[in-house]
Design an enzyme around this catalytic site. Structure first.
Site, short mmCIF file in Angstrom:
data_model
loop_
_atom_site.label_atom_id
_atom_site.label_comp_id
_atom_site.label_asym_id
_atom_site.label_seq_id
_atom_site.Cartn_x
_atom_site.Cartn_y
_atom_site.Cartn_z
NE ARG A 128 -22.77 17.48 -84.30
CZ ARG A 128 -21.63 17.66 -83.63
NH1 ARG A 128 -20.81 16.64 -83.44
NH2 ARG A 128 -21.31 18.85 -83.16
CD GLN B 95 -20.67 33.02 -82.51
OE1 GLN B 95 -21.28 32.25 -81.77
NE2 GLN B 95 -19.60 32.65 -83.20
CG ASP C 284 -22.64 21.02 -76.28
OD1 ASP C 284 -21.65 21.49 -75.68
OD2 ASP C 284 -22.53 20.33 -77.31
C1 UD1 Z 1 -16.15 21.13 -79.68
C2 UD1 Z 1 -14.63 21.19 -79.84
C3 UD1 Z 1 -14.07 19.79 -79.68
C4 UD1 Z 1 -14.49 19.20 -78.35
C5 UD1 Z 1 -16.01 19.25 -78.20
C6 UD1 Z 1 -16.40 18.86 -76.78
C7 UD1 Z 1 -14.20 23.03 -81.42
C8 UD1 Z 1 -13.86 23.40 -82.81
N1 UD1 Z 1 -14.31 21.72 -81.15
O1 UD1 Z 1 -16.68 20.37 -80.75
O2 UD1 Z 1 -12.64 19.85 -79.75
O3 UD1 Z 1 -14.01 17.87 -78.23
O4 UD1 Z 1 -16.49 20.59 -78.42
O5 UD1 Z 1 -17.78 18.78 -76.66
O6 UD1 Z 1 -14.36 23.90 -80.61
N2 UD1 Z 1 -20.94 27.54 -80.39
C9 UD1 Z 1 -21.11 28.92 -80.42
N3 UD1 Z 1 -20.85 29.59 -81.57
C10 UD1 Z 1 -20.44 28.97 -82.69
C11 UD1 Z 1 -20.25 27.56 -82.67
C12 UD1 Z 1 -20.50 26.88 -81.49
O7 UD1 Z 1 -21.50 29.52 -79.42
O8 UD1 Z 1 -20.24 29.66 -83.70
C13 UD1 Z 1 -21.23 26.82 -79.15
C14 UD1 Z 1 -22.27 25.72 -79.32
O9 UD1 Z 1 -23.57 26.24 -79.08
C15 UD1 Z 1 -21.86 24.68 -78.29
C16 UD1 Z 1 -20.36 24.92 -78.12
O10 UD1 Z 1 -20.06 26.17 -78.72
O11 UD1 Z 1 -22.51 24.88 -77.07
C17 UD1 Z 1 -19.55 23.82 -78.78
O12 UD1 Z 1 -19.90 23.76 -80.16
P1 UD1 Z 1 -20.18 22.38 -80.87
O13 UD1 Z 1 -20.62 22.64 -82.27
O14 UD1 Z 1 -21.02 21.53 -80.04
O15 UD1 Z 1 -18.69 21.80 -80.92
P2 UD1 Z 1 -18.25 20.30 -81.08
O16 UD1 Z 1 -18.36 19.91 -82.51
O17 UD1 Z 1 -18.93 19.45 -80.10
CA CA Z 2 -20.55 19.74 -78.58
#
Ligand code: UD1
Ligand code: CA
Length: 492
Positions: free
Chosen positions: A18, A76, A106
């Site tokens: 995004r 990962q 983040d």
């Molecule tokens: C996530 C939560 C949501 C919460 C929000 C708060 C899930 C499914 N949803 O959504 O409930 O309200 O955070 O900010 O968890 N990441 C990894 N590996 C992956 C995917 C993501 O390390 O395979 C990390 C990202 O780099 C990031 C964090 O996990 O730092 C959160 O991922 P992001 O995609 O930002 O989740 P949200 O859609 O914000």
């Molecule tokens: Ca997030």
């Protein structure tokens, strides 16, 4: 409770689609640091046994940021969701860890105190999972917390899967959790990619815990700002704004005057002494340290520099990697850089550039000057428009000027060159040879003065004009009718 039983897991493998950026999300900056650096620092500050960062997208670059902070990394690859990220982390979490604090990479505003309180609430309640939640005015984009009658948590529902009633819930998941690991592991194994993104969601582990009869609670963050994620550029700007405000508030609390504070940008490591005044639209960056009683006037940008007490930086100066001694006055419009050092009481005026030079006590260089690779002895006066010619096209050469020297205006010092103590350089000199102490150097063309020259020229010119006027009176050379017509059409 001992935080020594806690492993912190930072989720930082995602791309951050995004943001529409070539740079991985957690490497974007807010409040003067990368997002992941803020998170790792807060994690260490609550004194856990270890901090582990799950990396994936631009893994090497993210690892390069967190390794110097003492965090371990695990890769990962591919990134199959937040639940999958914790599965990957499992292999590296020490067997002696009883709890994990999972933190998104983040959400940089999260403070160590909040993490610590979450850990305490978790162990005190005996829950299998404790979610850090927040009440938001606008919960859009976040997962919502579904509470049961007794207040414990049944599930987290992601926005995309939520019903209209669930979307109306203002309590959101921050993505920061405390887990009791022996309870979490079996649920993680059961995660299914049953969502639009075909990912394994850590949020689904909450419902699985509930179904097993485990207790899940949610603790609402006192300050909802703390959980703000940075999924978009607008959110990044908002988070940056909060960091900057926090920093300014701390400085003002410590006795610094900041005028129109919202226009002033201060990096996190900057320190400022009491009674210093910072005018509007100033930037103080990097490892800058400013003493007490200083004034930094509007529009100045100071990076990685040290200012002792009572220094005045006047309007619109750029000061980078410099040391300014007590009582120095610089600017307006001065450019000091690359190891310039002004000893106490030295003064630099407008349109003066100083690079990698030492100006000793009481030196004055007030107008339109370049001093590069120079040492200027105490109480020396550098006249307007003086230039050290320090670069010969291949290397930088030094200029050494002694004490109490008078450097006349418009002097060029062709380096390497030395000027002895008490010497006097005539204005407009091009100094190519060393000047001994106490001597006068004049290095310029001797002036030629021609008395009456102007009057003579004027007379010559009026003679010439008379001649020309006479010519035009008798008209131009006659041209043929044909030629004149041709010229006329051309003019059209
Ligand atoms: C996530 C939560 C949501 C919460 C929000 C708060 C899930 C499914 N949803 O959504 O409930 O309200 O955070 O900010 O968890 N990441 C990894 N590996 C992956 C995917 C993501 O390390 O395979 C990390 C990202 O780099 C990031 C964090 O996990 O730092 C959160 O991922 P992001 O995609 O930002 O989740 P949200 O859609 O914000
Ligand atoms: Ca997030």
């Amino acid at each position: 409770m001992s935080n020594a039983e806690i492993a912190v897991v930072v989720l930082a493998a995602g791309k951050g689609t995004r943001l529409k950026s070539g740079l991985a999300k957690v490497l974007h900056r807010a409040g003067g640091r990368t997002l992941v650096e803020h998170v790792v620092r807060s994690a260490w500050a609550m004194r856990p046994a270890s901090v582990l960062v799950v990396v994936g997208h631009q893994a090497d670059d993210v690892a390069a940021v967190v390794a110097p902070l003492g965090a371990r990394t695990v890769v990962q690859e591919p990134q199959r969701g937040t639940g999958h990220a914790v599965q990957v982390a499992r292999a590296v979490i020490s067997k002696s860890a009883k709890y994990a604090l999972v933190v998104p990479g983040d959400a940089p505003l999260l403070r160590a105190e909040t993490l610590d309180a979450l850990a305490r609430a978790h162990t005190a309640s005996g829950a299998a999972a404790t979610i850090l939640s927040a009440m938001l005015q606008d919960p859009a984009g976040y997962g919502r917390i579904l509470r049961k009658q007794d207040g414990s948590v049944a599930a987290i529902v992601e926005e995309k899967a939520a019903t209209p009633e669930q979307r109306a819930i203002r309590e959101v998941n921050s993505s920061t959790y405390a887990f009791t690991l022996e309870k979490l592991w079996p649920c993680l194994e059961e995660l299914q990619p049953e969502n639009v993104h075909r990912e394994l969601y850590l949020t689904d582990a909450i419902a699985l815990l509930d179904q097993r009869g485990e207790k899940v609670i949610a603790e609402i963050a006192a300050d909802p700002h703390e959980i703000l994620g940075c999924n978009t550029r607008a959110e990044l700007a908002e988070v940056d704004r909060v960091f900057r405000a926090r920093k300014r508030a701390a400085l003002m609390e410590a006795g610094v005057t900041i005028q129109l504070p919202e226009t002033v940008l201060v990096d996190p490591d900057v320190s400022i002494g009491p009674d210093t005044v910072i005018e509007p639209a100033v930037q103080l960056l990097g490892a800058t340290r400013i003493g007490a009683g200083c004034t930094v006037r509007t529009g100045s940008v100071i990076s990685d520099s040290r200012l002792d007490d009572n220094v005045t930086v006047r309007q619109h100066c750029v000061v980078t990697n410099c040391r300014l001694g007590a009582g120095c006055v610089v600017g307006p419009f001065a450019h000091l850089r690359d190891g310039a050092e002004l000893r106490p009481g030295a003064r630099v005026g407008n349109f003066v550039e100083v690079k990698k030079s030492v100006l000793h006590e009481g030196v004055k260089a007030m107008h339109l000057t370049y001093l590069g690779d120079a040492e200027v002895g105490r109480d020396t006066n550098v006249g307007a428009g003086t230039i050290t010619c320090n670069y010969d096209g291949v290397r930088k050469n030094p200029t050494k000027i002694g004490e109490r020297v008078f450097v006349g205006s418009g002097t060029e010092l062709v380096a390497p060159v030395e000027v002895g103590d008490g010497a006097y350089i005539a204005a407009g000199s091009t100094i190519t040879e060393n000047v001994p102490a106490e001597s006068l150097a004049i290095a310029r063309e001797r002036q030629v003065t021609k008395p009456g020259w102007v009057a003579e020229r004027r007379a010559r010119q009026s003679e010439k004009t008379k001649l020309e006027n006479r010519k035009s009176k008798f008209g131009p050379k006659p041209t043929s009718e044909k030629k004149r017509r041709a010229a006329k059409t051309k003019r059209r």
